[in-house]
Design an enzyme around this catalytic site. Structure first.
Site, PDB file in Angstrom:
ATOM      1  N   GLY A 106       0.891  -1.231   0.048  1.00 55.80           N
ATOM      2  CA  GLY A 106      -0.124   0.075   0.252  1.00 55.80           C
ATOM      3  C   GLY A 106       0.732   1.420  -0.042  1.00 55.80           C
ATOM      4  O   GLY A 106       2.269   1.143   0.425  1.00 55.80           O
ATOM      5  N   CYS A 107       0.319   2.387  -0.306  1.00 55.99           N
ATOM      6  CA  CYS A 107       0.962   3.638  -0.380  1.00 55.99           C
ATOM      7  C   CYS A 107       1.341   3.982   0.878  1.00 55.99           C
ATOM      8  O   CYS A 107       2.859   4.544   1.190  1.00 55.99           O
ATOM      9  CB  CYS A 107       0.180   4.790  -1.255  1.00 55.99           C
ATOM     10  N   TYR A 108       0.628   3.897   1.911  1.00 54.45           N
ATOM     11  CA  TYR A 108       1.261   4.439   3.193  1.00 54.45           C
ATOM     12  C   TYR A 108       2.510   3.345   3.535  1.00 54.45           C
ATOM     13  O   TYR A 108       3.318   3.661   4.203  1.00 54.45           O
ATOM     14  CB  TYR A 108       0.217   4.337   4.299  1.00 54.45           C
ATOM     15  N   THR A 109       2.224   2.066   3.375  1.00 52.36           N
ATOM     16  CA  THR A 109       3.136   1.139   3.687  1.00 52.36           C
ATOM     17  C   THR A 109       4.409   1.300   3.027  1.00 52.36           C
ATOM     18  O   THR A 109       5.590   1.449   3.763  1.00 52.36           O
ATOM     19  CB  THR A 109       2.784  -0.218   3.322  1.00 52.36           C
ATOM     20  N   ALA A 140       5.665   4.287   1.934  1.00 45.51           N
ATOM     21  CA  ALA A 140       6.256   5.428   2.629  1.00 45.51           C
ATOM     22  C   ALA A 140       6.529   5.136   4.067  1.00 45.51           C
ATOM     23  O   ALA A 140       7.998   5.624   4.527  1.00 45.51           O
ATOM     24  CB  ALA A 140       5.248   6.606   2.864  1.00 45.51           C
TER      25      ALA A 140
END
Lengths: 345, 345, 345, 345
Positions: free
Chosen positions: B147-150, B152
């Site tokens: 995922g995108c947050y992951t 980052a």
């Protein structure tokens, strides 16, 4: 590989030029000028350009004169100081400032509050929208890219004026621009985020500098008198120009005639697309690109024709168009380094 | 030239993949799937892609199975239905959905309300952040982009956890995302422009699905227990993730140690850049790109370390990372089709 | 009717005070000061205030000293010059600048790069969040409204610290603010619309001036040491502060204890509302108002408590709170002129 | 105290009515209807209205019929079903939907794809812009507030048409609206934040439903034929309408004549303000208010007059105007509950 200088490299137009030219296979960025940041690296000013390790210099005509091309993005009055020296050195110029856009030197005192010091160069300079002036640009020593609104207006209107389909004395152009049109150094209250955000307003009503450019270029396409009422507006977005033109079709002209005129004119153009009937352009489609979308319609109740143009004020309205001109002057494929669609959304 | 299929081509991830791959010299876009728009051209859905004349098809595993690679951007539960068939056909897969990110099938009922139908594939799937799992990705049949947050969080934290500089049981990650993270088909009230605009809010507090991904991957780097408190927030912009991590340095660790750890880890990475002391990343620097910027700091009063990561949720957080994985799997330069800086501003 | 002066009337805080006080039944706006616009009418600066026909004056302590109250919104160092004269004239002061917020004069050189010229007044000044310091405000000659972030942090944390439910040495506060927090005269690049729009970034990491205010006021509620890690962020909206606090509950404290503590504290407060379990505050709910919404939650995986506060940085974070203080000092209903919900959306 | 019902209370117009009427000294909110949220409290839908403890009901004509006034904000076709019953009960109606705006029932099939079931009521209904129809509104049983664009256009143009200063057959009106104009329930792709944000586009070109309202009301002011070319645009902000009108002055009419006409007409109006020469209105000035600002100018080069109007589409364009009408019908000061300037910025 052509050596290219960017003069005014840290403005929004300059940084967009760097982005576009960085991957250009025929161009070497040989000189980047910035008066405010001379001595620093471009990545000190724009950390996202960390890969571009170029150093910024004060504008040095001798150094620029060794380049094959100079791309100028300077405030009014600055280009005319340096362009003669560059041309003398054999450097060909694409200037996106206003200094060489107007053919009549008498217009500069009124519109720019300055006397033109190089009126003889105004005759040579080529107002440069590639879709309209391709052959002249190829041969130009001095290409003058028009203003962002002008580009939108010319792309929307040139076919209809040239084909004699509308009354050129009754053109109304309502423009909406994102705030980046104000540039990076203009830290003025109207562009302060809390002021510009969530606001729409008109400005320069009855007196925007892009109007005489529009008239000059449209007048070249017709014997009838051209008059353009142009009102620009600020709307709260970063990039994008939407220009809505209200036109009076000449007798017996049909909506199909208008559409056909635009489609014919742009059939082979890579960057201008005429939308199908009933579809209208979005500025978002053009962000970061050299493209322009046109919608063509008709208001039955009033008999007015309506043409809407969308482009990116920093793309087709500025840096993209400069690169397109450079490609023409270089003699390479006009779309080189410009074949990238918008990042959506 | 590899034949590549994009499954879920009309979502925001899909259209970003099309943009990136369109100019990829080693890739041919061989198949674009869309359940909602099958039969239409991609330019009917996205007029700004007028140059891409591809037709959309319903997902047909047989047709996709003839491609060398399939890039999947599908909702939870959909990839696991089709991936086995694709692998059987010899098609290598990069999946940006959640179906193959978690190694423990037991986590799927809790976090995705579904039973995993292909638990055996979870062992083979490679959670794929190239900076952390490069060699395994090169050889993978099934790469699962996190995922995108992951992404980052992992880029911000992996060096510090791996080098044993912080307490992995005391990690706080505060994320801020633009609204495009919600996707294109989720026409829900919180993403309605008048609601999302001019608003900031937290969501999924204490229960966002990217948290177990973060823990799984950080746990692989240390024997000590990893615990991450992760809270995502919606902020009113289109693209971008900013993740601020609050960390407890282990005894005798200095600010310089933290910075050195990050710099060492990413010294040779093309897409991750550690900013100099005192500079903090902006999401705007990453828009439309595969880059990630990291800022590293220290709060003297409390003794906490702070690492801030910025990336584009649709770039390094999604489509960019998928292309980077594809490049690794193809064996070409990892930066192919990704060497473009952000359009600024 | 009390005669009230607004000092710094053309800043964003000043103009918000004018809006709120204009309809206040017990207040007459007797003096509006502005250094930059003295001699003009307020409606020359803010045409939307066309109905308020007041003229702006340079700050004249004698004239202000004839008012019953002076509301000051001045940069650091300016209030301390004028407040002694005002108090001597018998004018009671509500100051929203930083000059009288910190009790320890020794903090001013470090946090504001200035020596405090009136240290004796720091003892008398009342740091003024009405929900926490109501009785002292009523009697105050000199009320010092805290910073916008401080107000959010104190409202979120004071009950939990005072009730001994969390470890006061392990508080992390992640703040997000709209750009109006930068004020109107700060025409700096980070607040230029094209830069701030579509961007999120951290700033003042490990060193924001509101942190010592938070610590000072929380420390007054507990014997244990208070330490706050505070990181502010800019997000692209005009108004609003969202503050997310990460807390370590003390042993045996339950989520219900935390919620009960907040609900108990604010049960009779007009402007602070604790949301039901699972609901999180939106800054949009507070725009233009004096309200603050609190969400209380718990991250099971890590055992951290999470409290989120939303308020309007120019409302409860500035002008609204000043009016609330003024009402207390006037002895009128505390909600006078503040009973208006947000204009939504 | 009049008992007032709000029908359609959870839409953006309804919630704005609640905000405005909550502090109205002569009004009791007696009935709030919502089809989607019946049985819930308004604060369940809008937590920021926590102080308003009203319960929502399904529309019950009998219950509404016991109120003195009903304010309707319903989709096309819905008001005509209920208004006859309300009038029969003696309830006076202010309707902001389109059902009673057009006097000619024959226009409904074309513009709203429905047959009007109450054509006899169209004769009685009063199209209600207080500045233009004050006396008739006072006596009305059925006041029909016009569309938001219509209000802007009428306020901008009525003086000039009534005074015979411009050619009424040659009016061009270019409108720009914030996205809240789309309402709250219209969760459509064009209003999805990632699509609408950072975009400008035209819509309903040559066919927006507010055009026949403009023509109907302007035609009532002149014997000459009225024709209006109206093109609306979406710009990325929440609230606000900016309407730029391009007009052909009749022979011998001077710029001063135009300005004098507008100033004369609005000299005693509380909510309409004509700006001094050279100043142009900002939508931000009107946010949350019932005000309208007008700028009047002249394009010398083309001889066109330009009038720009700014208002809040949910304020003077909707709920504010409804309250102003209600005040007139109640016989109280027209500005009651509306004397609040915009929260700026």
């Amino acid at each position: 590989m052509a050596n290219v200088a960017i003069i005014g490299a840290t403005g929004y137009g300059g940084v967009e030029l760097i982005r576009l030219l960085q991957n250009h296979p025929e161009v070497r960025l040989a000189f980047l000028s910035s008066e405010s940041y001379a001595g620093k690296r471009i990545s000190d000013v724009y950390p996202h350009l960390a890969g571009v390790e170029a150093v910024l210099h004060k504008l040095d005509p001798a150094a620029v004169g060794e380049c094959d091309f100079a791309l100028l993005a300077l405030p009014a009055g600055k280009s005319m100081e340096v362009v003669p020296k560059l041309l003398q050195s054999g450097t060909r110029v694409v200037d996106v400032g206003p200094d060489f856009r107007l053919r009549d030197p008498g217009l500069y005192p009124r519109w720019y509050q300055l006397d033109h010091s190089q009126p003889q160069l105004l005759k040579e300079a080529v107002l440069s929208v590639p879709e309209l002036h391709r052959e002249r640009i190829k041969a130009a020593r001095l290409a003058a890219a028009p203003g962002c609104y002008t580009t939108a207006a010319l792309l929307a209107l040139a076919p209809l004026v040239a084909d004699g389909l509308i009354d050129p004395a009754d053109i109304i152009a309502d423009g909406k621009t994102g705030i980046s049109g104000a540039g990076r150094t203009a830290l003025k209250l109207p562009y302060h985020h809390p002021e510009a955000n969530e606001d729409a307003t008109a400005y320069a009503v009855g007196g925007h500098r892009h109007m005489p450019e529009m008239v000059q270029e449209l007048q070249a396409l017709t014997d009838a008198e051209v008059r353009v009422t142009f009102t620009p507006h600020l709307v709260p977005m970063t990039r994008g120009i939407l220009l809505t033109a209200y036109l009076k079709p000449l007798p017996n002209v049909t909506p199909d005639d208008l559409r056909a005129s635009c489609e014919r004119r742009y059939a082979n153009e890579a960057f201008v697309r005429v939308l199908p009937d009933g579809q209208w352009p979005h500025t978002k489609w053009t962000a970061g690109t050299n493209s322009c979308f046109l919608g063509v319609g008709w208001d039955e109740a009033s008999g007015r024709a309506i043409v809407v143009a969308a482009l990116d004020n920093l793309g087709k309205g500025m840096a993209g168009q400069m690169v397109q001109c450079l490609n023409l002057m270089l003699g390479v494929d006009e779309t080189t380094a410009l074949r990238v669609p918008a990042a959506y959304p």
